[in-house]
Design an enzyme around this catalytic site. Sequence first.
Site, short mmCIF file in Angstrom:
data_model
loop_
_atom_site.label_atom_id
_atom_site.label_comp_id
_atom_site.label_asym_id
_atom_site.label_seq_id
_atom_site.Cartn_x
_atom_site.Cartn_y
_atom_site.Cartn_z
N LYS A 1 10.22 2.09 6.22
CA LYS A 1 11.25 3.11 6.45
C LYS A 1 11.27 4.16 5.33
O LYS A 1 11.12 5.35 5.58
CB LYS A 1 12.61 2.41 6.53
CG LYS A 1 13.73 3.29 7.02
CD LYS A 1 14.97 2.43 7.20
CE LYS A 1 16.11 3.25 7.79
NZ LYS A 1 17.29 2.38 7.98
N LEU B 1 4.88 -0.35 1.37
CA LEU B 1 5.72 -1.46 0.91
C LEU B 1 7.03 -1.50 1.68
O LEU B 1 7.65 -2.55 1.81
CB LEU B 1 5.97 -1.35 -0.60
CG LEU B 1 4.71 -1.41 -1.47
CD1 LEU B 1 5.08 -1.35 -2.94
CD2 LEU B 1 3.89 -2.66 -1.17
N GLU C 1 3.61 12.05 -3.24
CA GLU C 1 3.23 13.45 -3.27
C GLU C 1 2.27 13.91 -2.19
O GLU C 1 2.19 15.09 -1.88
CB GLU C 1 2.70 13.79 -4.67
CG GLU C 1 3.83 13.71 -5.67
CD GLU C 1 3.40 13.71 -7.11
OE1 GLU C 1 3.34 14.78 -7.69
OE2 GLU C 1 3.14 12.63 -7.66
N GLY D 1 13.85 14.50 -8.38
CA GLY D 1 13.14 14.88 -9.60
C GLY D 1 12.05 15.89 -9.32
O GLY D 1 12.10 17.01 -9.77
N GLY E 1 15.30 8.63 -5.98
CA GLY E 1 15.64 8.87 -4.57
C GLY E 1 14.57 8.34 -3.64
O GLY E 1 14.69 8.41 -2.41
MO1 MOS Z 1 5.42 14.43 -9.63
S1 MOS Z 1 5.22 16.49 -9.71
O1 MOS Z 1 4.08 13.95 -10.62
O2 MOS Z 1 6.93 14.18 -10.41
#
Ligand code: MOS
Length: 694
Positions: free
Chosen positions: A589, A586, A661, A237, A465
């Site tokens: 891996k 959490l 992120e 995404g 994903g």
């Molecule tokens: Mo992320 S750019 O907040 O899907």
Amino acid sequence: MNDMAHPLGRGVDRVDGPRKVTGRAMYSAEFALEGLCHAVLVRTTVPSGRVASIDAVQARAMPGVIFVMTHENTPALPQKGRAAVNPPAGRVMTLFQDTTVRYNGEPVALVVAETYEQAAEAAGIVHVRYETKDAVLGFAHAKRDAYRPERGPQDTRWGDVERGRAQGEVFVDEMYTTPMEHHNPMEPHATIAHWEGPHLTLFDSTQYVAGVRETVAKTLGISIDHVEVRSPFVGGGFGCKGSTWSHVVLAALAARQVRRPVKLVLERRQMFGPVGGRPRTEQRMRLAAKRDGTLTALRQDVLSHTSVFEDYTEPATRPTKAIYAVPNAALAQKVAQLNVGTPTFMRAPGEATGTFAIECAMDELAEKLGIDPVELRLINHADVDPSRGYPWSSKKLKECYAQAAARFGWEKRTPAPGSMRDGRWLVGYGMATATYPAEMEKCRAVAMLEEDGRYVVRCSTQDIGTGTYTIGAQVAAEVLGVPLGQVRFELGDSRFPRAPVSGGSMTAASVGMAVRNACLALKEKLLTGATAPVSVEIEHSPSGEDERKLATRSFGAVFAEVRVDRDLGVIRVPRVVATYSVGRLLNAKTGINQLQGGIVWGLGMALMEESLLDERNGRVVNSDLAEYHVPVNADVGTIDVTVVDENDIAFNELGARGIGEIGITGVAGAIANAVYHATGRRIRDLPITLDKLL
Ligand code: MOS
């Protein structure tokens, strides 16, 4: 693995892995509905003006063509389809409600046919005539009319920046720029729209099942109870699937018209325009510091592009608000309009771009001061949140610097640029701070004990994903005290309890807490003697930073080694070493994997990614994966990632802050700083391509 007790935190394999490798994981375009037909978008070929006429006579006569939808036969939508609110973005869509052309590549017609090939062929012969208007495509031109957007990040000031500047002894005042970029998940946007009477089902590749449902209902003017969205698997995404874009509603409109299910999958080239991207930014960064390295003032002025029909602001001032203990600051954001599709969130919006500027500026300051770059960051370490004075829920950034520097071998760095060599390679070491906010949103989940003794937990969240299926099951099994294999976690369906967008790195915390609380409540109920089948639904409503007077943010330290060919300017990054303070992982891996993936993005941002806008016609020239460069395996060296031992229970009872992120942040800065260290050339404009070094 399925017998594993206490699975939380462990490096459990993805529970959906077997479904993916055996092809049983169903992605949105794969639902083979009875009577399914195929739609292809026709897009504008001019950047500004209006549609004078559309001639679809020939297209309609093509074999297999069922329907051609244009502004002439699209039903009028409430508020012309333009006011549909898609929380949190408020997207303005193109739904053939008028003849205005706002950018090149904007949807202008939709062809529906029996097969994809028939639709694509007919789409190619829809003749559109335009009355063109002058378009704004040059940023230098657009900048003259830059303005402060009404929505989005507000300007921020604290202390007295003029006084702070007067106290400074050493200064940096530079401009850093980042280009237009476009997200390209492996799976492009895809929608199947299916009506049964008044009831619409959408199979949609989305980061926000609930958002698609609410936006589509509002846009079509139908009851939300008549819209259902399914998104069991999403092939990536990165922000572009966080909003509901035009193609979703267009598919629904066409399906209603032809009374058959309609599938619309965007072509790779259609990913460059109608579904957002990262806006271009220019950031003027001004730092003032005392000789001992203490920052006295910080100014940042950010300009980013938006479209002519909607404001999106790249919040590059956001990391700067929190990253260093500067007593005086003034941070401002403006936007300038181009005739392009509206940009949107793209992995670490604000933080990816903002950390590039501040981390390069800090490197420049370190050199002027003759202070080691890590030392300069320690001198200015923010012990509390600098703009509001709140304490951190938990922050172990100092440990990150120490751990990553040790693993990287930072002590071997000789400070002078160009001083480290290996044959024809100029070697550079650079570092940067990484940071991303930790947020949670309201989320519901239901936990059930079924008659066969299995537990089922449901939430309408998405697994893009990242591993949401897996961590959801881990949290549930941990709380219920049962083996992982006894729990099934189901998601991606709007019939399940409402979940927030899978964006802003808040899924693990928001969904994890809702799952935890639902399982705790179920356990409680079972202890009081309830028998299967039994279910409990819970809403997790977290309070924000200002309500709690607590700053919640993740941090990290990124170190990069670059090698630059002394004659050819070729840049290689043999290794990146990073350590993060992100609360508790959490899943050891999938968590480390997420952080590594973020670093690969950072590598692309630093050295490759750039959407090149043709300023004559407003098209992105390199709108495919041959010409739009992203790192491939051969471009990626060693990526050594660790996290510090941390359990942020002040943030939430799971101790986890979210990791989607932060991995991209700081990377471009660390690489730019390493390139400077290798070559003595300070490149302030991304991407750092070899032509800029020669
Ligand atoms: Mo992320 S750019 O907040 O899907």
